[in-house]
Structure formats: structure tokens, C-alpha cells
Design a protein around this motif. Structure first.
Motif, PDB file in Angstrom:
ATOM      1  N   LEU A   1       0.830  -1.203   0.000  1.00 45.24           N
ATOM      2  CA  LEU A   1       0.000   0.000   0.000  1.00 45.24           C
ATOM      3  C   LEU A   1       0.865   1.254   0.000  1.00 45.24           C
ATOM      4  N   LYS A   2       1.978   1.214   0.726  1.00 44.58           N
ATOM      5  CA  LYS A   2       2.878   2.373   0.738  1.00 44.58           C
ATOM      6  C   LYS A   2       3.477   2.592  -0.655  1.00 44.58           C
ATOM      7  N   ALA A   3       3.742   1.491  -1.343  1.00 43.57           N
ATOM      8  CA  ALA A   3       4.307   1.607  -2.699  1.00 43.57           C
ATOM      9  C   ALA A   3       3.322   2.283  -3.653  1.00 43.57           C
ATOM     10  N   LEU A   4       2.031   2.160  -3.369  1.00 45.53           N
ATOM     11  CA  LEU A   4       1.032   2.814  -4.212  1.00 45.53           C
ATOM     12  C   LEU A   4       0.893   4.290  -3.874  1.00 45.53           C
ATOM     13  N   GLY A   5       1.644   4.737  -2.875  1.00 46.01           N
ATOM     14  CA  GLY A   5       1.610   6.146  -2.516  1.00 46.01           C
ATOM     15  C   GLY A   5       0.638   6.465  -1.396  1.00 46.01           C
ATOM     16  N   LEU A   6       0.051   5.462  -0.774  1.00 44.94           N
ATOM     17  CA  LEU A   6      -0.837   5.723   0.370  1.00 44.94           C
ATOM     18  C   LEU A   6       0.008   6.199   1.548  1.00 44.94           C
ATOM     19  N   ASP A   7      -0.493   7.208   2.276  1.00 38.92           N
ATOM     20  CA  ASP A   7       0.249   7.601   3.473  1.00 38.92           C
ATOM     21  C   ASP A   7       0.019   6.547   4.561  1.00 38.92           C
ATOM     22  N   ASP A   8       0.834   6.626   5.615  1.00 40.64           N
ATOM     23  CA  ASP A   8       0.760   5.626   6.692  1.00 40.64           C
ATOM     24  C   ASP A   8      -0.650   5.502   7.248  1.00 40.64           C
ATOM     25  N   GLU A   9      -1.303   6.681   7.374  1.00 39.97           N
ATOM     26  CA  GLU A   9      -2.653   6.725   7.924  1.00 39.97           C
ATOM     27  C   GLU A   9      -3.623   5.813   7.153  1.00 39.97           C
ATOM     28  N   LEU A  10      -3.659   6.036   5.846  1.00 38.72           N
ATOM     29  CA  LEU A  10      -4.588   5.270   5.012  1.00 38.72           C
ATOM     30  C   LEU A  10      -4.176   3.805   4.917  1.00 38.72           C
ATOM     31  N   ALA A  11      -2.883   3.546   4.909  1.00 41.65           N
ATOM     32  CA  ALA A  11      -2.418   2.154   4.861  1.00 41.65           C
ATOM     33  C   ALA A  11      -2.833   1.422   6.135  1.00 41.65           C
ATOM     34  N   HIS A  12      -2.713   2.124   7.271  1.00 39.42           N
ATOM     35  CA  HIS A  12      -3.093   1.515   8.547  1.00 39.42           C
ATOM     36  C   HIS A  12      -4.591   1.232   8.623  1.00 39.42           C
ATOM     37  N   SER A  13      -5.386   2.083   7.990  1.00 38.57           N
ATOM     38  CA  SER A  13      -6.838   1.947   8.123  1.00 38.57           C
ATOM     39  C   SER A  13      -7.446   1.128   6.985  1.00 38.57           C
ATOM     40  N   SER A  14      -6.640   0.198   6.431  1.00 40.54           N
ATOM     41  CA  SER A  14      -7.141  -0.607   5.305  1.00 40.54           C
ATOM     42  C   SER A  14      -7.550  -2.004   5.766  1.00 40.54           C
ATOM     43  N   LEU A  15      -8.499  -2.562   5.052  1.00 37.30           N
ATOM     44  CA  LEU A  15      -8.913  -3.946   5.280  1.00 37.30           C
ATOM     45  C   LEU A  15      -8.888  -4.669   3.948  1.00 37.30           C
ATOM     46  N   ARG A  16      -8.394  -5.912   3.957  1.00 34.14           N
ATOM     47  CA  ARG A  16      -8.436  -6.734   2.748  1.00 34.14           C
ATOM     48  C   ARG A  16      -9.491  -7.810   2.926  1.00 34.14           C
TER      49      ARG A  16
END
Ligand SMILES: *Cc1c(COP(=O)(O)O)cnc(C)c1O
Length: 404
Positions: A339-354
Motif C-alpha cells: 500500500l505504501k508503494a502505491l503512494g498511500l500515506d501511513d494513515e490510510l495504509a493503517h486503516s485498510s482492510l483486505r
């Protein structure tokens, strides 16, 4: 009645299909022979079962059964492909091309090979998770021996432009390997039509047993060879020694057959549920889908919910088993590197669900998951000062946070 928690983490592993278990059972006690025993019926029976499974496996991916090298799983297959090519084609060159969003079984193997003198280019994925054939073309050098690009990503499900990349590789005489662990059995993968030279996949991601996988190794146009990483009795055409795990191989064969026969029907049903889940969750304000939605596996959705704290989110949705991009659920401290590689900041990466659906997922389970996630996000936002500020129209980027 629903059984809680609901399993929606099928990219991590799938339950085995009961029909797979049924196929395996006779090969533990009754037919326990060693498939390499040439002198008696016990061995012949085991060998026959393995031959049949090899046909079932090959048939799913349009390969020849002689091109199927059985391993312990996709991690081993990736290791065998990359290390095996590095050694076998050392005279031709030492440059590998891969992508920064690959599975660790590829990335860590590349890191290992760099220590042994390999040169590796890690292509950067775009915001939607995809790479382009132009990026691959620009990275090719005279000493490039292998391009390895995953078929579909395990975290966001995006499907890379495999055919275009293999056509390029073929025109340049460069070998192409793909980690297709998430794709095989879920979407149509055809090693001939796709132009693939080597391909890894795994039983436990496709309703088969754990601890068994495949490395497909092309035998003509071109004839590919990899140096064995396990020395011994010369099983699997000398590329992978060790007594064959007959029950698991029989199970993998059955799993492949079921996927081949039922994929179309399964996909239609599962993708409908996935789309419904996604549409319902997109109703939540400030929710986002991660990764390209056009070139994507039919059973996967990765979403971020802004202004929700990652650890709180994963605790809040404890009645569904999902995977999160947050650090607290994984062995490493960093949020998801994909997710970080896609340019998501830490905040959005942390708040993700797969969310990973399967052939066993039901509409009732999806209904439950939708409500459960909505409730959790709403509850967490009620307690969140950031959400309050956002609703008051304060631009959070302009705030000077106190140092700590
Ligand atoms: C699960 C997975 C692997 C590892 O497979 P194992 O069979 O568990 O070793 C490798 N690559 C991808 C893309 C995966 O999803």
C-alpha cells in the motif's frame, strides 16, 4: 445461523474443499507406497496417482504434465525459479527485473541473490498497483536473464499486463517467471496463451492442502532448466529431489480439477458478492478502494477508511476474519509495503482492510460483514477528534502538531 467469526481472509489461505480431502484419504494408509518404488504394486499405485494428479494440474494451466515440478509451496517454487535461473544461466547474465509490490518470497530471494552478485531492478508500481510493459522495456539491459512479475497481487488483487510483458521478453530472448499463486484457480491462466516460461503456485490458496505447490517449467520454445536447490534422488526431472508427498499431490490435482470445472460459475457468484460488499462499504464517507478496479481478481477487495485508527479498526471488526494493512496485525512494524508503494500515506495504509472471498462465502456472511464494518467505522469515528475536525471543515494538513 451464522458461524462467527466469518472467514474473509482467503488470500492468506483457503479452507480445503471436502472433495479434495475425500480424494486424499486413500493415500495415507491404504495406498501408502513411495511413488519412486519401481519394483512392486505399492509403488506403482502411488506413481499412478501422482501421474493422474499431474495431468489434472497441467490441464488447469494448459501445460504438459512433464512441465509440472512439485514443490512444498509457492515460496519454494519462487526460490527454485529465481535461484535456479541465477545459477543455470550465470554465463548469460546476472540481471533480474521485478516489481516492488511482489510477495516477500520473491523480494527476499532477490535480496539474497544480490548478495551473491545478482543485479536486480525493482520497478515502481503506479498508484493503481500496475506496471507497464514500457517500464519493463526501459529496464532491460544486455545482461538481463529473467523478468519476474506476479500475475495478481495478494494484497490488492490487481492483475499485471502479463501477456504484453511476456511478448516483450520473448522478443528479447529473456526468460519470464510469474508468481501466480493468487491467480491460478481463480481466473483463467494459460501458460501457452500467456507466454509464460516459469510459474509458481500453491495448493492452499486454491482449496487444496497446505505444504504442496508447483513450479511450472516450460519444456519447449524455449526449453527452460533450473539448477536444483535440493540435491538427492533426482526426482522431478532432477530439479527437486525428495520423496513425493503423494496424498497432498493427489489433493492438489483434485483441487485443480475442481477449479477448472467450476471456475466460471464460482467467479460469477463470488464477484457479485464482492461488488455488493464494496458498493455498500463505499457508502461510508471517506472510504476508498485500493488498487485498479478494472484489472483485478474477482474475489478481492482492499479498502481504506480515512480518519479511522488502524488498531481500533481491526479490533472493531473482530467478528470477521480479514487482513489489515496495519502494523499491529503483522510480524513487521511497518504498515503494508504494498500500500505504501502505491503512494498511500501511513494513515490510510493503517486503516485498510483486505477482504478475500471464496467459493464457500455466502450472501448472509456478506450482509453481516457489511453491517459489521459500517458499525465499527461509525463507532470509531464518533470517538475520533480527527473526524470531528474533518466534519467541521478544518483542513488537517494545515494543523501544526505538537512535537513528541
Ligand atoms: C501465499 C503466497 C505465497 C506463498 O505461498 P506458500 O505456498 O504459502 O509458500 C507466495 N506468493 C504469493 C503471491 C502468495 O499469495
Amino acid at each position: 445461523m451464522l458461524n462467527l467469526p466469518i472467514y474473509l481472509d482467503n488470500n492468506a489461505t483457503t479452507p480445503m474443499d471436502p472433495r479434495v480431502l475425500e480424494a486424499m484419504l486413500p493415500y495415507f494408509i491404504e495406498n501408502f507406497g513411495n511413488a519412486a518404488s519401481r519394483n512392486h504394486a505399492f509403488g506403482w499405485k502411488a506413481e499412478e496417482a501422482v501421474d493422474y494428479a499431474r495431468e489434472q494440474i497441467a490441464s488447469l494451466i494448459n501445460a504438459d504434465s512433464k512441465e509440472i515440478i512439485i514443490t512444498s509451496g509457492a515460496t519454494e517454487s519462487n526460490n527454485l525459479a529465481l535461484k535456479g535461473v541465477f545459477e543455470m544461466y550465470a554465463e548469460k547474465g546476472n540481471h533480474f527485473i521485478t516489481v516492488e509490490t511482489e510477495h516477500k518470497a520473491i523480494l527476499d530471494t532477490c535480496k539474497h541473490l544480490e548478495k551473491l552478485g545478482a543485479e536486480v531492478t525493482y520497478l515502481q508500481a503506479a498508484e493503481d498497483g500496475l506496471i507497464t510493459v514500457e517500464q519493463v522495456a526501459a529496464a532491460i539491459k544486455p545482461n538481463t536473464v529473467l523478468v519476474t512479475v506476479m500475475y495478481a497481487n495478494n494484497e490488492i488483487g490487481v492483475i499485471q499486463p502479463i501477456k504484453e510483458i511476456t511478448a516483450l521478453c520473448k522478443s528479447k530472448g529473456i526468460l519470464f517467471h510469474t508468481d501466480a499463486t493468487q491467480a491460478v484457480g481463480k481466473i483463467k491462466v494459460d501458460v501457452i496463451a500467456d507466454g509464460i516460461d516459469m510459474m509458481s503456485f500453491s495448493g492452499h490458496k486454491m482449496y487444496g492442502p497446505k505444504g504442496v505447490g508447483v513450479l511450472y517449467v516450460r519444456r519447449k520454445n524455449p526449453r527452460v532448466k533450473v539448477t536444483a536447490q535440493m540435491d538427492g534422488g533426482g526426482h522431478e526431472r532432477g530439479m527437486r529431489s525428495g520423496t513425493l508427498n503423494v496424498p497432498s499431490i493427489v489433493g492438489l490435482g483434485k483441487a485443480c480439477e475442481l477449479c477448472r470445472l467450476e471456475m466460471d460459475v464460482d467467479t460469477a457468484r463470488i464477484s457479485k458478492m464482492r461488488d455488493r460488499l464494496e458498493q455498500e462499504l463505499l457508502v461510508i464517507e471517506e472510504s476508498y478502494i485500493n488498487g485498479n478496479t478494472e484489472h483485478r481478481l474477482p474475489h478481492v477487495s482492499n479498502m481504506s477508511f480515512k480518519y479511522v485508527e488502524g488498531e481500533g479498526l481491526i479490533m472493531g471488526v473482530k467478528n470477521i476474519a480479514v487482513s489489515s494493512g496495519s502494523a499491529c496485525t503483522s510480524a513487521s512494524l511497518e504498515p503494508s509495503y504494498v500500500l505504501k508503494a502505491l503512494g498511500l500515506d501511513d494513515e490510510l495504509a493503517h486503516s485498510s482492510l483486505r477482504f478475500g472471498l471464496s467459493r464457500f462465502t455466502t450472501d448472509e456472511e456478506i450482509d453481516y460483514a457489511i453491517n459489521h464494518v459500517k458499525e465499527a467505522v461509525n463507532k470509531l469515528r464518533e470517538m475520533s477528534p480527527l473526524w470531528e475536525m474533518f466534519k467541521e471543515g478544518i483542513d488537517l494538513k494545515t494543523i501544526q502538531w505538537a512535537e513528541h
